[in-house]
Enzyme design. Structure first.
Site, PDB file in Angstrom:
ATOM      1  N   TYR A   1       0.842  -1.196   0.000  1.00 13.82           N
ATOM      2  CA  TYR A   1       0.000   0.000   0.000  1.00 13.82           C
ATOM      3  C   TYR A   1       0.882   1.253   0.000  1.00 13.82           C
ATOM      4  O   TYR A   1       1.355   1.700   1.039  1.00 13.82           O
ATOM      5  CB  TYR A   1      -0.924   0.030   1.214  1.00 13.82           C
ATOM      6  CG  TYR A   1      -1.891  -1.120   1.331  1.00 13.82           C
ATOM      7  CD1 TYR A   1      -2.270  -1.878   0.213  1.00 13.82           C
ATOM      8  CD2 TYR A   1      -2.436  -1.464   2.563  1.00 13.82           C
ATOM      9  CE1 TYR A   1      -3.156  -2.935   0.338  1.00 13.82           C
ATOM     10  CE2 TYR A   1      -3.331  -2.519   2.689  1.00 13.82           C
ATOM     11  CZ  TYR A   1      -3.681  -3.253   1.580  1.00 13.82           C
ATOM     12  OH  TYR A   1      -4.561  -4.298   1.703  1.00 13.82           O
TER      13      TYR A   1
ATOM     14  N   GLN B   1      -8.520 -13.158   5.603  1.00 14.96           N
ATOM     15  CA  GLN B   1      -9.024 -11.843   5.215  1.00 14.96           C
ATOM     16  C   GLN B   1      -9.441 -11.896   3.760  1.00 14.96           C
ATOM     17  O   GLN B   1      -8.620 -12.154   2.874  1.00 14.96           O
ATOM     18  CB  GLN B   1      -7.954 -10.763   5.433  1.00 14.96           C
ATOM     19  CG  GLN B   1      -8.468  -9.377   5.087  1.00 14.96           C
ATOM     20  CD  GLN B   1      -7.441  -8.274   5.253  1.00 14.96           C
ATOM     21  OE1 GLN B   1      -7.490  -7.273   4.556  1.00 14.96           O
ATOM     22  NE2 GLN B   1      -6.515  -8.449   6.194  1.00 14.96           N
TER      23      GLN B   1
ATOM     24  N   TYR C   1     -12.921  -7.560   4.143  1.00 15.38           N
ATOM     25  CA  TYR C   1     -12.435  -6.270   3.664  1.00 15.38           C
ATOM     26  C   TYR C   1     -13.323  -5.719   2.555  1.00 15.38           C
ATOM     27  O   TYR C   1     -14.033  -6.444   1.891  1.00 15.38           O
ATOM     28  CB  TYR C   1     -10.963  -6.325   3.250  1.00 15.38           C
ATOM     29  CG  TYR C   1     -10.568  -7.033   1.985  1.00 15.38           C
ATOM     30  CD1 TYR C   1     -10.720  -6.435   0.731  1.00 15.38           C
ATOM     31  CD2 TYR C   1      -9.943  -8.289   2.025  1.00 15.38           C
ATOM     32  CE1 TYR C   1     -10.284  -7.065  -0.428  1.00 15.38           C
ATOM     33  CE2 TYR C   1      -9.511  -8.928   0.878  1.00 15.38           C
ATOM     34  CZ  TYR C   1      -9.677  -8.309  -0.358  1.00 15.38           C
ATOM     35  OH  TYR C   1      -9.249  -8.938  -1.512  1.00 15.38           O
TER      36      TYR C   1
ATOM     37  N   LEU D   1     -17.815  -1.792   2.271  1.00 15.92           N
ATOM     38  CA  LEU D   1     -18.539  -0.712   1.577  1.00 15.92           C
ATOM     39  C   LEU D   1     -18.268  -0.737   0.077  1.00 15.92           C
ATOM     40  O   LEU D   1     -18.683   0.169  -0.645  1.00 15.92           O
ATOM     41  CB  LEU D   1     -18.144   0.648   2.160  1.00 15.92           C
ATOM     42  CG  LEU D   1     -18.488   0.864   3.631  1.00 15.92           C
ATOM     43  CD1 LEU D   1     -17.986   2.225   4.110  1.00 15.92           C
ATOM     44  CD2 LEU D   1     -19.987   0.750   3.859  1.00 15.92           C
TER      45      LEU D   1
ATOM     46  N   ARG E   1     -15.581  -0.283  -1.663  1.00 14.98           N
ATOM     47  CA  ARG E   1     -14.755   0.846  -2.113  1.00 14.98           C
ATOM     48  C   ARG E   1     -15.574   2.106  -2.365  1.00 14.98           C
ATOM     49  O   ARG E   1     -15.299   2.879  -3.283  1.00 14.98           O
ATOM     50  CB  ARG E   1     -13.958   0.437  -3.362  1.00 14.98           C
ATOM     51  CG  ARG E   1     -12.927  -0.645  -3.073  1.00 14.98           C
ATOM     52  CD  ARG E   1     -12.424  -1.327  -4.306  1.00 14.98           C
ATOM     53  NE  ARG E   1     -13.403  -2.289  -4.815  1.00 14.98           N
ATOM     54  CZ  ARG E   1     -13.182  -3.109  -5.825  1.00 14.98           C
ATOM     55  NH1 ARG E   1     -12.012  -3.071  -6.448  1.00 14.98           N
ATOM     56  NH2 ARG E   1     -14.104  -3.960  -6.223  1.00 14.98           N
TER      57      ARG E   1
ATOM     58  N   ARG F   1      -9.686   7.703   4.330  1.00 14.79           N
ATOM     59  CA  ARG F   1      -8.566   8.556   3.924  1.00 14.79           C
ATOM     60  C   ARG F   1      -8.494   9.829   4.752  1.00 14.79           C
ATOM     61  O   ARG F   1      -7.514  10.560   4.683  1.00 14.79           O
ATOM     62  CB  ARG F   1      -8.686   8.914   2.451  1.00 14.79           C
ATOM     63  CG  ARG F   1      -8.757   7.700   1.545  1.00 14.79           C
ATOM     64  CD  ARG F   1      -8.754   8.096   0.090  1.00 14.79           C
ATOM     65  NE  ARG F   1      -7.462   8.638  -0.312  1.00 14.79           N
ATOM     66  CZ  ARG F   1      -7.196   9.049  -1.545  1.00 14.79           C
ATOM     67  NH1 ARG F   1      -8.124   9.013  -2.466  1.00 14.79           N
ATOM     68  NH2 ARG F   1      -6.008   9.517  -1.848  1.00 14.79           N
TER      69      ARG F   1
END
Length: 331
Positions: free
Chosen positions: A57, A190, A218, A221, A223, A296
């Site tokens: 990431y 995950q 994961y 929502l 993304r 974010r």
């Protein structure tokens, strides 16, 4: 905040765990470090003690951000989940895809989980995170070029050395999870799971329920798709991977938002946003232990954390699921 125990461990994770992919900027159109750090710290103030990150990431950026965010928090009060097995600095293993770093530099991503690579990755992650141990260390993607036994035995060595507390996997199917569990105590898988991506219900969830494994879901929502904030014609920033994902086609945005309008009265009645309602629904699904939700900035992070202040009745879950059953998206 509420917490759930990971199966076969003494590890308590916050029901909403901070997903730090977007915080790293990579594939999300860049990052603002100060906003990402503030988001993690403000989440912690609301009880989000668990943070999921990975070296890939932002090619180290996300882990550095996490390390900066938690440096003044007593280490035992946070749970760090990170990963290994995606290399941008080594051409070995399964070729994944070509991408670009946040600065625009072209890179090739390889899925590789050889023993020596894992040992190196762990040391690099510990340095970036500013810690001497990782609570949950997870292979990021299956690597067909390395025996599962080799990867898991390497993590077992790291556990013996005290650098890792528990072993997890990501994106493994039931068969791969069973194989990995022969060599080390794999406690979690995950995997992607959302209202519009429920494939794990067929085989993986039954396996985990039967064998006492925890599922970390994961992108609940999807993304941003399931927040109700994205409308047809949405313009993505340069480098945002969602621009080419079918979920975000205008017709799918229209259909999804029509569905979200149907369940909005439940959210309104509880003083919740659509996104918060979706998080609660996800946590009510059989076999789902934790929802990893990305953010974010502080506004997004705080909204995610506050979802746990409410709850859904079985009848409300059933109503939402009934509306969901009628949603059909195009590929």
């Amino acid at each position: 905040m509420k917490y759930r125990k990971i199966a076969n461990t003494d590890l308590l994770l916050s029901e909403v765990t901070f997903g730090a992919w977007a915080a790293g900027g990579w594939m999300w159109g860049g990052t603002e470090r100060s906003e990402a750090i503030a988001a993690i710290r403000n989440s912690y103030d609301l009880g989000v003690t668990s943070i999921d990150t990975a070296p890939i990431y932002g090619q180290g950026t996300s882990e550095e951000i996490v390390g900066e965010a938690i440096k003044d928090i007593p280490r035992q009060q946070v749970q760090i989940l990170t990963k290994y097995g995606m290399r941008w600095d080594l051409k070995k293993g399964d070729f994944g895809f070509s991408s670009k770093q946040n600065d625009g530099k072209a890179i090739d991503i390889y899925k590789y989980a050889g023993k020596e690579s894992i040992i190196k990755e762990c040391e690099d992650s510990l340095k970036r995170l500013g810690t001497d141990y990782i609570d949950l260390y997870q292979i990021h993607w299956p690597d067909s070029t390395t025996p599962i036994s080799e990867s898991m035995e390497a993590v077992g060595r790291l556990i013996d050395q005290g650098k890792v507390r528990y072993a997890g996997v990501c994106n493994y199917d039931a068969g791969q999870l069973a194989e990995a569990s022969k060599y080390v105590n794999v406690v979690t898988d995950q995997v992607p799971y959302s209202m519009v991506k429920r494939g794990i219900e067929a085989e993986l969830i039954p396996y985990c329920l039967e064998n006492n494994k925890s599922i970390l879901a994961y992108s609940p929502l999807e993304r941003g798709l399931l927040t109700g904030k994205m409308k047809p014609g949405h313009q993505f920033a340069d480098g945002d991977h969602r621009a080419s994902v079918s979920f975000f086609k205008d017709e799918n945005l229209k259909r999804t938002n029509n569905f979200l309008d149907l369940i909005k009265p439940i959210a309104d009645d509880k003083g919740l946003t659509i996104g918060q309602l979706v998080i609660l629904w996800t946590l009510q699904q059989p076999g789902i232990t934790i929802a990893l939700v990305g953010a974010r900035n502080s506004e997004q992070a705080l909204a995610n954390a506050k979802a746990i202040d409410s709850n859904l009745t079985p009848g409300e879950v059933q109503t939402i699921s009934a509306h969901l059953a009628a949603l059909q998206l195009i590929s």
